[in-house]
Design a protein around this motif. Structure first.
Motif, PDB file in Angstrom:
ATOM      1  N   THR A 132       3.783   5.857   5.662  1.00 53.30           N
ATOM      2  CA  THR A 132       2.887   6.436   4.627  1.00 53.30           C
ATOM      3  C   THR A 132       3.895   6.503   3.620  1.00 53.30           C
ATOM      4  O   THR A 132       3.439   6.503   2.083  1.00 53.30           O
ATOM      5  N   LEU A 156       1.234  -0.981  -0.425  1.00 54.73           N
ATOM      6  CA  LEU A 156       0.216  -0.184  -0.034  1.00 54.73           C
ATOM      7  C   LEU A 156       1.115   1.592   0.185  1.00 54.73           C
ATOM      8  O   LEU A 156       0.735   2.228  -0.745  1.00 54.73           O
ATOM      9  N   ARG A 157       1.950   1.261   0.473  1.00 49.24           N
ATOM     10  CA  ARG A 157       2.394   2.749   0.826  1.00 49.24           C
ATOM     11  C   ARG A 157       3.472   2.632  -0.632  1.00 49.24           C
ATOM     12  O   ARG A 157       3.239   3.955  -0.926  1.00 49.24           O
ATOM     13  N   ARG A 173      -7.076  10.424   0.204  1.00 51.02           N
ATOM     14  CA  ARG A 173      -6.625   8.711   0.191  1.00 51.02           C
ATOM     15  C   ARG A 173      -5.860   8.416  -0.230  1.00 51.02           C
ATOM     16  O   ARG A 173      -5.224   8.375  -0.070  1.00 51.02           O
ATOM     17  N   TYR A 174      -6.176   8.733  -1.863  1.00 48.88           N
ATOM     18  CA  TYR A 174      -5.369   8.448  -2.761  1.00 48.88           C
ATOM     19  C   TYR A 174      -3.838   8.557  -2.615  1.00 48.88           C
ATOM     20  O   TYR A 174      -2.764   7.560  -3.214  1.00 48.88           O
ATOM     21  N   ALA A 187       0.633   4.157  -2.820  1.00 47.78           N
ATOM     22  CA  ALA A 187       0.848   5.572  -3.104  1.00 47.78           C
ATOM     23  C   ALA A 187       1.758   6.595  -2.966  1.00 47.78           C
ATOM     24  O   ALA A 187       1.594   7.597  -4.097  1.00 47.78           O
ATOM     25  N   GLY A 189      -2.727   8.375   0.784  1.00 46.55           N
ATOM     26  CA  GLY A 189      -2.214   6.466   1.101  1.00 46.55           C
ATOM     27  C   GLY A 189      -2.405   6.639   2.731  1.00 46.55           C
ATOM     28  O   GLY A 189      -2.523   5.842   3.987  1.00 46.55           O
ATOM     29  N   SER A 190      -3.570   7.233   2.945  1.00 44.64           N
ATOM     30  CA  SER A 190      -3.974   7.978   4.350  1.00 44.64           C
ATOM     31  C   SER A 190      -5.166   9.254   4.549  1.00 44.64           C
ATOM     32  O   SER A 190      -6.032   9.646   3.497  1.00 44.64           O
TER      33      SER A 190
END
Length: 142
Positions: A112, A16-17, A64-65, A20, A68-69
């Motif tokens: 993030t 996920l990190r 958010r996109y 992003a 990543g938060s």
């Protein structure tokens, strides 16, 4: 019979990190900014009348996109000279009684993968340092 997912399809914190990071990198390359900056706030919680608890919070999709938060009171910024920075709100001791321990900017940076994470109180200084530059606001204006 169900098979287990392949390793390449598993979603991990690192994947996920990295996703992003890749989105931020691609966007910065597309923007090709020289002397401009970008501000992307997550938004604020909306209080419920007659109570202490806010309505459920949903971060602005652009924030958010890219960040990543999905936490409230966070602002993602981009300046071509310094890269991506995420300003995060640090809770007061009284707030922590109700919500639990807060996440430090250092923790947020690790979660993030942004270039830098800083306390939200520093956003004013960041903006002042860019006085006279064009600054784009994406998302909410709250």
């Amino acid at each position: 019979m169900r098979s287990s997912p392949s390793p390449s399809s598993e979603v991990t914190d690192e994947s996920l990190r990295e996703a992003a990071r890749n989105r931020r990198h691609a966007l910065a390359k597309t923007w090709d900014l020289r002397d401009e900056a970008v501000v992307i706030p997550a938004g604020l919680e909306i209080p419920q009348p007659g109570g202490d608890l806010p309505h459920p919070f949903y971060a602005h999709p652009d924030h958010r996109y890219l960040a990543g938060s999905a936490e409230p009171k966070r602002v993602l910024t981009f300046d071509p000279e310094e890269g991506w920075r995420l300003f995060t709100y640090t809770q007061t001791l009284d707030e922590r009684v109700w919500t639990g321990d807060t996440t430090t900017p250092y923790d947020v940076q690790g979660q993030t993968g942004v270039d830098q994470a800083t306390d939200l109180g520093e956003l004013k200084v960041w903006l002042e340092a860019r006085r006279g530059k064009k600054i784009a606001l994406l998302g909410n204006d709250d």
